[in-house]
Design a protein around this motif. Structure first.
Motif, PDB file in Angstrom:
ATOM      1  N   HIS A  27       0.827  -1.204   0.000  1.00  0.00           N
ATOM      2  CA  HIS A  27       0.000   0.000   0.000  1.00  0.00           C
ATOM      3  C   HIS A  27       0.864   1.258   0.000  1.00  0.00           C
ATOM      4  O   HIS A  27       0.380   2.341  -0.287  1.00  0.00           O
ATOM      5  CB  HIS A  27      -0.949   0.007   1.199  1.00  0.00           C
ATOM      6  CG  HIS A  27      -2.044  -0.989   1.061  1.00  0.00           C
ATOM      7  ND1 HIS A  27      -1.944  -2.273   1.549  1.00  0.00           N
ATOM      8  CD2 HIS A  27      -3.251  -0.909   0.467  1.00  0.00           C
ATOM      9  CE1 HIS A  27      -3.051  -2.938   1.261  1.00  0.00           C
ATOM     10  NE2 HIS A  27      -3.860  -2.128   0.600  1.00  0.00           N
ATOM     11  N   ALA A  30       3.861   3.161  -5.081  1.00  0.00           N
ATOM     12  CA  ALA A  30       3.145   3.803  -6.188  1.00  0.00           C
ATOM     13  C   ALA A  30       4.008   3.692  -7.442  1.00  0.00           C
ATOM     14  O   ALA A  30       5.229   3.795  -7.374  1.00  0.00           O
ATOM     15  CB  ALA A  30       2.863   5.262  -5.876  1.00  0.00           C
ATOM     16  N   GLU A  51      -2.519  -3.420  -8.571  1.00  0.00           N
ATOM     17  CA  GLU A  51      -3.666  -2.718  -7.997  1.00  0.00           C
ATOM     18  C   GLU A  51      -4.420  -3.603  -7.010  1.00  0.00           C
ATOM     19  O   GLU A  51      -4.853  -3.126  -5.962  1.00  0.00           O
ATOM     20  CB  GLU A  51      -4.606  -2.232  -9.094  1.00  0.00           C
ATOM     21  CG  GLU A  51      -4.139  -0.978  -9.765  1.00  0.00           C
ATOM     22  CD  GLU A  51      -5.191  -0.342 -10.630  1.00  0.00           C
ATOM     23  OE1 GLU A  51      -5.255   0.896 -10.636  1.00  0.00           O
ATOM     24  OE2 GLU A  51      -5.958  -1.061 -11.307  1.00  0.00           O
ATOM     25  N   THR A  56      -0.558   1.690  -5.922  1.00  0.00           N
ATOM     26  CA  THR A  56      -1.219   2.785  -6.621  1.00  0.00           C
ATOM     27  C   THR A  56      -0.575   2.984  -7.986  1.00  0.00           C
ATOM     28  O   THR A  56       0.651   3.045  -8.090  1.00  0.00           O
ATOM     29  CB  THR A  56      -1.092   4.090  -5.814  1.00  0.00           C
ATOM     30  OG1 THR A  56      -1.662   3.889  -4.522  1.00  0.00           O
ATOM     31  CG2 THR A  56      -1.784   5.240  -6.510  1.00  0.00           C
ATOM     32  N   GLU A  58      -0.273   5.649 -10.839  1.00  0.00           N
ATOM     33  CA  GLU A  58      -0.511   7.061 -11.110  1.00  0.00           C
ATOM     34  C   GLU A  58      -0.199   7.380 -12.562  1.00  0.00           C
ATOM     35  O   GLU A  58       0.710   6.805 -13.151  1.00  0.00           O
ATOM     36  CB  GLU A  58       0.352   7.924 -10.191  1.00  0.00           C
ATOM     37  CG  GLU A  58      -0.019   7.752  -8.733  1.00  0.00           C
ATOM     38  CD  GLU A  58       0.720   8.708  -7.818  1.00  0.00           C
ATOM     39  OE1 GLU A  58       1.485   9.556  -8.305  1.00  0.00           O
ATOM     40  OE2 GLU A  58       0.533   8.586  -6.602  1.00  0.00           O
TER      41      GLU A  58
END
Length: 73
Positions: A27, A30, A51, A56, A58
Motif C-alpha cells: 500500500h 506507487a 492494484e 497505486t 498514477e
C-alpha cells in the motif's frame, strides 16, 4: 514511488517484482506510468495484480487503463 518510462516487457516486470519483495506493505508503493509508452500482456497483467495488492498506479495512460479494464471483465 517508482517512475517508469518507455516500453515495459517481461524482463522489466521481473525486476519490479524483485524490488516489491523488499517491501512488506504494498500500500506504500506507487508506480508513476506517465512516461510509459508501450506494454506487453505480461506487464498489463502485472499492473492488474499490483492494484489488487494495493499498489497505486498514477498517471496511467488511457490505453493501458482501458486494456486493464477489458482484461478484468
Amino acid at each position: 514511488m517508482f517512475i517508469l518510462s518507455g516500453r515495459l516487457a517481461q524482463s522489466a516486470i521481473a525486476e519490479l517484482k524483485r524490488l516489491f519483495e523488499l517491501h512488506t506493505d504494498h500500500h506504500n508503493i506507487a508506480l508513476d506510468l506517465k512516461d510509459v509508452r508501450m506494454i506487453d500482456r505480461e506487464a498489463m497483467r502485472f499492473f492488474i495484480n499490483c492494484e489488487a495488492d494495493g499498489v497505486t498506479l498514477e498517471h496511467c495512460t488511457p490505453y493501458i487503463r482501458e486494456w486493464m479494464d477489458r482484461e478484468k471483465e
